[in-house]
Design a protein around this motif. Sequence first.
Motif, PDB file in Angstrom:
ATOM      1  N   GLY A   2      43.176  29.430  30.815  1.00 53.81           N
ATOM      2  CA  GLY A   2      42.022  30.046  31.468  1.00 53.81           C
ATOM      3  C   GLY A   2      42.071  31.563  31.322  1.00 53.81           C
ATOM      4  N   ASP A   3      43.259  32.132  31.559  1.00 53.38           N
ATOM      5  CA  ASP A   3      43.403  33.588  31.486  1.00 53.38           C
ATOM      6  C   ASP A   3      43.198  34.093  30.066  1.00 53.38           C
ATOM      7  OD1 ASP A   3      43.899  33.572  34.141  1.00 53.38           O
ATOM      8  OD2 ASP A   3      46.064  33.882  33.993  1.00 53.38           O
ATOM      9  N   SER A   4      43.763  33.378  29.071  1.00 50.79           N
ATOM     10  CA  SER A   4      43.609  33.914  27.714  1.00 50.79           C
ATOM     11  C   SER A   4      42.180  33.739  27.215  1.00 50.79           C
ATOM     12  CB  SER A   4      44.638  33.336  26.735  1.00 50.79           C
ATOM     13  OG  SER A   4      44.760  31.973  26.902  1.00 50.79           O
ATOM     14  N   THR A   5      41.487  32.704  27.687  1.00 52.91           N
ATOM     15  CA  THR A   5      40.079  32.545  27.311  1.00 52.91           C
ATOM     16  C   THR A   5      39.240  33.679  27.911  1.00 52.91           C
ATOM     17  OG1 THR A   5      40.380  30.147  27.217  1.00 52.91           O
ATOM     18  CG2 THR A   5      38.116  30.935  27.306  1.00 52.91           C
ATOM     19  N   SER A   6      39.505  34.025  29.185  1.00 48.71           N
ATOM     20  CA  SER A   6      38.769  35.126  29.828  1.00 48.71           C
ATOM     21  C   SER A   6      39.000  36.429  29.069  1.00 48.71           C
ATOM     22  CB  SER A   6      39.230  35.353  31.272  1.00 48.71           C
ATOM     23  OG  SER A   6      39.181  34.170  32.005  1.00 48.71           O
ATOM     24  N   LEU A   7      40.249  36.640  28.687  1.00 49.99           N
ATOM     25  CA  LEU A   7      40.600  37.875  27.999  1.00 49.99           C
ATOM     26  C   LEU A   7      39.949  37.940  26.611  1.00 49.99           C
ATOM     27  CD1 LEU A   7      42.326  40.195  28.959  1.00 49.99           C
ATOM     28  CD2 LEU A   7      44.208  39.314  27.563  1.00 49.99           C
ATOM     29  N   ILE A  11      31.068  36.550  35.290  1.00 46.48           N
ATOM     30  CA  ILE A  11      32.182  36.173  36.165  1.00 46.48           C
ATOM     31  C   ILE A  11      32.904  34.992  35.504  1.00 46.48           C
ATOM     32  CG2 ILE A  11      32.869  35.384  38.463  1.00 46.48           C
ATOM     33  CD1 ILE A  11      30.073  36.217  39.455  1.00 46.48           C
ATOM     34  N   PHE A  12      34.211  35.096  35.337  1.00 40.66           N
ATOM     35  CA  PHE A  12      34.951  33.963  34.784  1.00 40.66           C
ATOM     36  C   PHE A  12      35.392  33.036  35.909  1.00 40.66           C
ATOM     37  CE2 PHE A  12      35.350  37.247  31.556  1.00 40.66           C
ATOM     38  CZ  PHE A  12      34.900  36.537  30.452  1.00 40.66           C
ATOM     39  N   ARG A  66      35.825  38.900  44.084  1.00 37.85           N
ATOM     40  CA  ARG A  66      36.225  38.799  42.681  1.00 37.85           C
ATOM     41  C   ARG A  66      36.794  40.110  42.128  1.00 37.85           C
ATOM     42  NH1 ARG A  66      30.597  37.934  43.007  1.00 37.85           N
ATOM     43  NH2 ARG A  66      29.343  39.439  41.833  1.00 37.85           N
ATOM     44  N   ASP A  67      37.715  39.952  41.148  1.00 33.26           N
ATOM     45  CA  ASP A  67      38.410  41.113  40.559  1.00 33.26           C
ATOM     46  C   ASP A  67      37.882  41.374  39.159  1.00 33.26           C
ATOM     47  OD1 ASP A  67      40.426  40.751  42.677  1.00 33.26           O
ATOM     48  OD2 ASP A  67      41.111  39.075  41.448  1.00 33.26           O
ATOM     49  N   GLY A  68      38.092  42.617  38.705  1.00 33.14           N
ATOM     50  CA  GLY A  68      37.725  42.956  37.339  1.00 33.14           C
ATOM     51  C   GLY A  68      38.719  42.374  36.346  1.00 33.14           C
ATOM     52  N   VAL A  69      38.264  42.043  35.136  1.00 35.44           N
ATOM     53  CA  VAL A  69      39.178  41.584  34.082  1.00 35.44           C
ATOM     54  C   VAL A  69      39.520  42.804  33.238  1.00 35.44           C
ATOM     55  CG1 VAL A  69      39.470  40.048  32.106  1.00 35.44           C
ATOM     56  CG2 VAL A  69      38.038  39.344  34.027  1.00 35.44           C
ATOM     57  N   GLU A  70      40.813  43.095  33.131  1.00 35.17           N
ATOM     58  CA  GLU A  70      41.197  44.294  32.379  1.00 35.17           C
ATOM     59  C   GLU A  70      41.066  44.042  30.886  1.00 35.17           C
ATOM     60  OE1 GLU A  70      43.430  42.881  34.656  1.00 35.17           O
ATOM     61  OE2 GLU A  70      42.596  44.109  36.255  1.00 35.17           O
TER      62      GLU A  70
END
Length: 203
Positions: free
Chosen positions: A151-156, A142-143, A199-203
């Motif tokens: 934050g988003d680009s690190t998760s991706l 879970i991010f 929580r949502d999935g990371v595409e």
Amino acid sequence: MALPRSIRDLSERFSSLPGVGPKLSNRIALYLSISNRKLASRLEDSLKDVTAKIRLCDNCFNVTDNESLCEICDDGQRDKSIILVVETPLELYSIEETGEYKGVYHVLHGIISPVNGIGPDEIRIRELLSRLKSDSDIKEIIFGLNPNLEGDSTSLYITNEIKDLDLDIKTTRLAKGIPTGSSIEYMSSQTLSDSLRRRDGVE
Ligand SMILES: [Zn+2]
């Protein structure tokens, strides 16, 4: 006339702390030197204590004064199949306060930020991937990173690295209910609990 040298030196050190400007640092330095010397000596003891005892957990890089594993990694009741990834121990403690999360963590100690010259190798991403490779019980990441561009680009980035490992691991992030630009550290326990559950999935 300037302040005496030793007070100026002390003030200069305080001014390198996050959020402390030159006026406040002068005030703190004067306060400790004249008005509250008892506090000054307690601070001295506490600083010695943390520098001698505090280290990072061998597994998740949380702060700890234990020998190898932090209390969370060492706790047999925690669900080791879910890892919540955070930027610093501050977010970890905010999430712990909700009492909602029973999995374990991984602290990155930073975030990918090309403008600040921080690439994937500067933070603890390799260590996270090694954890995933060496423990087949891990089922979900879970991010819990702040909702902003970094934050988003690190998760991706991490999600893509995990895909390359070809392991059966789901990647999710705290629900989008968290307002963009806000910070997990300052969010209410209720908001955090909700975003953990939804929580949502990371595409
Ligand atoms: Zn740990």
